[in-house]
Design a protein around this motif. Structure first.
Motif, PDB file in Angstrom:
ATOM      1  N   GLU A  16     -31.707  37.991  53.902  1.00 10.92           N
ATOM      2  CA  GLU A  16     -30.323  37.596  53.704  1.00 10.92           C
ATOM      3  C   GLU A  16     -30.223  36.286  52.939  1.00 10.92           C
ATOM      4  N   ARG A  17     -31.339  35.539  52.855  1.00 11.53           N
ATOM      5  CA  ARG A  17     -31.318  34.262  52.147  1.00 11.53           C
ATOM      6  C   ARG A  17     -31.143  34.455  50.651  1.00 11.53           C
ATOM      7  N   GLU A  18     -31.582  35.567  50.137  1.00 16.25           N
ATOM      8  CA  GLU A  18     -31.453  35.761  48.682  1.00 16.25           C
ATOM      9  C   GLU A  18     -30.868  37.138  48.380  1.00 16.25           C
ATOM     10  N   LEU A  19     -29.664  37.351  48.859  1.00 13.37           N
ATOM     11  CA  LEU A  19     -28.994  38.616  48.607  1.00 13.37           C
ATOM     12  C   LEU A  19     -28.786  38.811  47.115  1.00 13.37           C
ATOM     13  N   ILE A  20     -28.907  40.046  46.692  1.00 12.19           N
ATOM     14  CA  ILE A  20     -28.764  40.310  45.267  1.00 12.19           C
ATOM     15  C   ILE A  20     -27.304  40.598  44.938  1.00 12.19           C
ATOM     16  N   GLU A  21     -26.950  40.307  43.701  1.00 18.66           N
ATOM     17  CA  GLU A  21     -25.638  40.674  43.189  1.00 18.66           C
ATOM     18  C   GLU A  21     -25.608  42.184  43.022  1.00 18.66           C
ATOM     19  N   PRO A  22     -24.676  42.856  43.650  1.00 16.33           N
ATOM     20  CA  PRO A  22     -24.638  44.296  43.423  1.00 16.33           C
ATOM     21  C   PRO A  22     -24.228  44.595  41.983  1.00 16.33           C
ATOM     22  N   THR A  23     -24.999  45.424  41.302  1.00 17.68           N
ATOM     23  CA  THR A  23     -24.669  45.866  39.946  1.00 17.68           C
ATOM     24  C   THR A  23     -24.749  47.385  39.934  1.00 17.68           C
ATOM     25  N   GLU A  24     -24.400  47.960  38.795  1.00 12.95           N
ATOM     26  CA  GLU A  24     -24.492  49.413  38.679  1.00 12.95           C
ATOM     27  C   GLU A  24     -25.943  49.858  38.861  1.00 12.95           C
ATOM     28  N   GLU A  25     -26.878  49.062  38.277  1.00 10.54           N
ATOM     29  CA  GLU A  25     -28.302  49.398  38.374  1.00 10.54           C
ATOM     30  C   GLU A  25     -28.783  49.343  39.824  1.00 10.54           C
ATOM     31  N   SER A  26     -28.396  48.255  40.512  1.00  9.15           N
ATOM     32  CA  SER A  26     -28.885  48.133  41.894  1.00  9.15           C
ATOM     33  C   SER A  26     -28.272  49.219  42.775  1.00  9.15           C
ATOM     34  N   ASP A  27     -26.994  49.532  42.555  1.00  9.60           N
ATOM     35  CA  ASP A  27     -26.366  50.625  43.321  1.00  9.60           C
ATOM     36  C   ASP A  27     -27.148  51.916  43.133  1.00  9.60           C
ATOM     37  N   GLN A  28     -27.510  52.167  41.863  1.00  6.88           N
ATOM     38  CA  GLN A  28     -28.222  53.402  41.548  1.00  6.88           C
ATOM     39  C   GLN A  28     -29.602  53.412  42.202  1.00  6.88           C
ATOM     40  N   LEU A  29     -30.305  52.268  42.104  1.00  8.78           N
ATOM     41  CA  LEU A  29     -31.641  52.173  42.705  1.00  8.78           C
ATOM     42  C   LEU A  29     -31.571  52.453  44.205  1.00  8.78           C
ATOM     43  N   PHE A  30     -30.608  51.833  44.893  1.00 10.38           N
ATOM     44  CA  PHE A  30     -30.528  52.008  46.341  1.00 10.38           C
ATOM     45  C   PHE A  30     -30.111  53.429  46.721  1.00 10.38           C
ATOM     46  N   GLN A  31     -29.298  54.042  45.859  1.00  9.52           N
ATOM     47  CA  GLN A  31     -28.950  55.445  46.123  1.00  9.52           C
ATOM     48  C   GLN A  31     -30.188  56.326  46.011  1.00  9.52           C
ATOM     49  N   GLN A  32     -30.997  56.056  44.971  1.00 13.04           N
ATOM     50  CA  GLN A  32     -32.203  56.865  44.765  1.00 13.04           C
ATOM     51  C   GLN A  32     -33.203  56.638  45.900  1.00 13.04           C
ATOM     52  N   LEU A  33     -33.307  55.385  46.342  1.00 16.12           N
ATOM     53  CA  LEU A  33     -34.212  55.080  47.455  1.00 16.12           C
ATOM     54  C   LEU A  33     -33.767  55.834  48.701  1.00 16.12           C
ATOM     55  N   SER A  34     -32.471  55.796  48.946  1.00 20.06           N
ATOM     56  CA  SER A  34     -31.932  56.478  50.119  1.00 20.06           C
ATOM     57  C   SER A  34     -32.170  57.988  50.024  1.00 20.06           C
ATOM     58  N   ALA A  35     -32.076  58.529  48.789  1.00 16.98           N
ATOM     59  CA  ALA A  35     -32.266  59.968  48.600  1.00 16.98           C
ATOM     60  C   ALA A  35     -33.689  60.410  48.935  1.00 16.98           C
ATOM     61  N   ILE A  36     -34.679  59.511  48.740  1.00 14.53           N
ATOM     62  CA  ILE A  36     -36.049  59.897  49.096  1.00 14.53           C
ATOM     63  C   ILE A  36     -36.392  59.462  50.526  1.00 14.53           C
ATOM     64  N   GLY A  37     -35.392  58.989  51.256  1.00 13.79           N
ATOM     65  CA  GLY A  37     -35.594  58.700  52.683  1.00 13.79           C
ATOM     66  C   GLY A  37     -35.969  57.262  53.014  1.00 13.79           C
ATOM     67  N   GLN A  74     -21.847  47.505  53.872  1.00 10.30           N
ATOM     68  CA  GLN A  74     -21.385  48.861  53.602  1.00 10.30           C
ATOM     69  C   GLN A  74     -21.789  49.326  52.208  1.00 10.30           C
ATOM     70  N   ARG A  75     -21.686  48.401  51.240  1.00 13.59           N
ATOM     71  CA  ARG A  75     -22.020  48.773  49.870  1.00 13.59           C
ATOM     72  C   ARG A  75     -23.476  49.195  49.748  1.00 13.59           C
ATOM     73  N   PHE A  76     -24.374  48.491  50.437  1.00 15.53           N
ATOM     74  CA  PHE A  76     -25.797  48.826  50.336  1.00 15.53           C
ATOM     75  C   PHE A  76     -26.226  49.858  51.361  1.00 15.53           C
ATOM     76  N   LYS A  77     -25.297  50.376  52.106  1.00 14.79           N
ATOM     77  CA  LYS A  77     -25.627  51.368  53.132  1.00 14.79           C
ATOM     78  C   LYS A  77     -26.846  50.917  53.940  1.00 14.79           C
ATOM     79  N   VAL A  78     -26.752  49.683  54.430  1.00 10.55           N
ATOM     80  CA  VAL A  78     -27.848  49.105  55.192  1.00 10.55           C
ATOM     81  C   VAL A  78     -28.106  49.937  56.448  1.00 10.55           C
ATOM     82  N   ASP A  79     -29.395  50.167  56.755  1.00  7.64           N
ATOM     83  CA  ASP A  79     -29.744  50.986  57.912  1.00  7.64           C
ATOM     84  C   ASP A  79     -30.033  50.151  59.153  1.00  7.64           C
ATOM     85  N   ALA A  80     -30.410  48.883  58.939  1.00  7.64           N
ATOM     86  CA  ALA A  80     -30.733  48.036  60.098  1.00  7.64           C
ATOM     87  C   ALA A  80     -30.559  46.566  59.760  1.00  7.64           C
TER      88      ALA A  80
END
Ligand code: C2E
Ligand code: CA
Ligand code: CA
Ligand code: CA
Length: 279
Positions: A152-173, A192-198
């Motif tokens: 949490e100390r270095e949260l990233i700026e959400p961008t279109e690229e990061s949204d896509q990366l996290f969606q793809q990561l979530s898709a592979i579990g 909510q935006r990053f669909k954090v799991d924990a």
């Protein structure tokens, strides 16, 4: 944090000087250390708060520096992040953990959690997806759960690229946890935006249990928040039975800390797991 970063830079600088007898760039030193396979995974058990069973582990990096012993990550990770070497270093760590644990996949706890710490730079690196795929592919399907811990100390700026990366990561579990939660500035929106799991509750809250009421209130609030968002909670830095009792009563599902096990070299993890099961 700034002080730590500065200390880390100074430390790597001093190491450079001592090893080479002349000032050499920290990047060169870290790159050579990586080539020499000096970065090693240590594993610390994560346990089920109800019965103490091991459910997985967090992977923590150590630098085994000849003549110096084991170097703590606080002293070199900031420099690894600044030089970009954290990307290949993490990749190497994942490969080492897969090589050690995959042959024992059948003996691991079911859906064994394996957590790696990632840096902001990873969230802009499309190769992270491939690294995660390779890691998962080393194990029989469904035998492990790969967790990425983003501080949490270095949260990233959400961008279109990061949204896509996290969606793809979530898709592979792949699961995402926010690390050191409570000391930074993650908003509800962000979770909510990053669909954090924990959320991994920062150790400072656990250490203050019983000492001040504010930490107690904060922990209550976190449990409420996690329930409302339907995300998991892990409390870190559990050292005493009193802390265990308190966190258990609060209903925090997963715990980690010296009370259950210290970080150990990866090859000691399976023997320690067996010993724990038979105890
Ligand atoms: P972290 O991710 O918050 O990791 C937890 C730290 O708390 C670890 O320190 C662990 O050894 C320590 N710890 C665990 N249980 C207890 C306890 O009961 N009491 C106390 N006092 N401490 C406990 P460590 O291994 O020195 O790592 C420090 C930090 O370095 C980590 O904090 C993480 O932010 C970073 N780090 C470690 N490995 C990596 C890595 O591979 N990549 C990146 N990007 N960062 C890493
Ligand atoms: Ca962590
Ligand atoms: Ca943490
Ligand atoms: Ca920390």
């Amino acid at each position: 944090f700034l002080a730590l970063t500065a200390a880390g830079g100074l430390f790597v600088g001093l190491i450079c000087y001592r090893l080479l007898g002349r000032p050499s760039s920290p990047r060169t030193i870290l790159r050579r250390a990586l080539e020499a396979k000096q970065f090693e995974p240590f594993l610390q058990p994560i346990v089920d708060a109800c019965d103490g069973r091991w459910v997985g582990a967090e992977v923590l990096m150590r630098w085994r520096l000849p003549g110096e012993g084991l170097i703590r990550p606080d002293l070199f990770i900031p420099m690894a992040e600044r030089t970009g070497l954290i990307l290949p270093m993490t990749r190497d760590l994942m490969q080492q953990v897969a090589a050690v644990l995959a042959p024992h996949a059948a003996d691991l706890p079911p859906h064994c959690h394996l957590g790696f710490n990632i840096s902001a730079a990873h969230c802009r690196d499309p190769q992270l997806l491939d690294d995660c795929r390779s890691f998962l592919a080393a194990f029989p399907p469904g035998s492990i759960e790969l967790w990425l811990e983003l501080t949490e100390r270095e949260l990233i700026e959400p961008t279109e690229e990061s949204d896509q990366l996290f969606q793809q990561l979530s898709a592979i579990g792949v699961k995402v946890a926010i690390d050191d939660f409570g000391i930074g500035h993650a908003s509800l929106n962000y979770l909510q935006r990053f669909k954090v799991d924990a959320l991994k509750i920062d150790q400072s809250f656990v250490q203050h249990i019983g000492a001040d009421t504010l930490s107690g209130h904060l922990l209550d609030t976190l449990v409420e928040l996690a329930t409302r968002l339907d995300i998991d909670l892990v409390a870190e830095g559990v050292e005493t039975k009193a802390q265990l009792d308190y966190l258990q009563a609060l209903g925090i599902p997963y715990l980690q800390g010296y009370l259950f096990g210290r970080p150990m070299p990866a090859h000691e993890f399976m023997p320690a797991l067996h010993q724990h099961r038979n105890a």
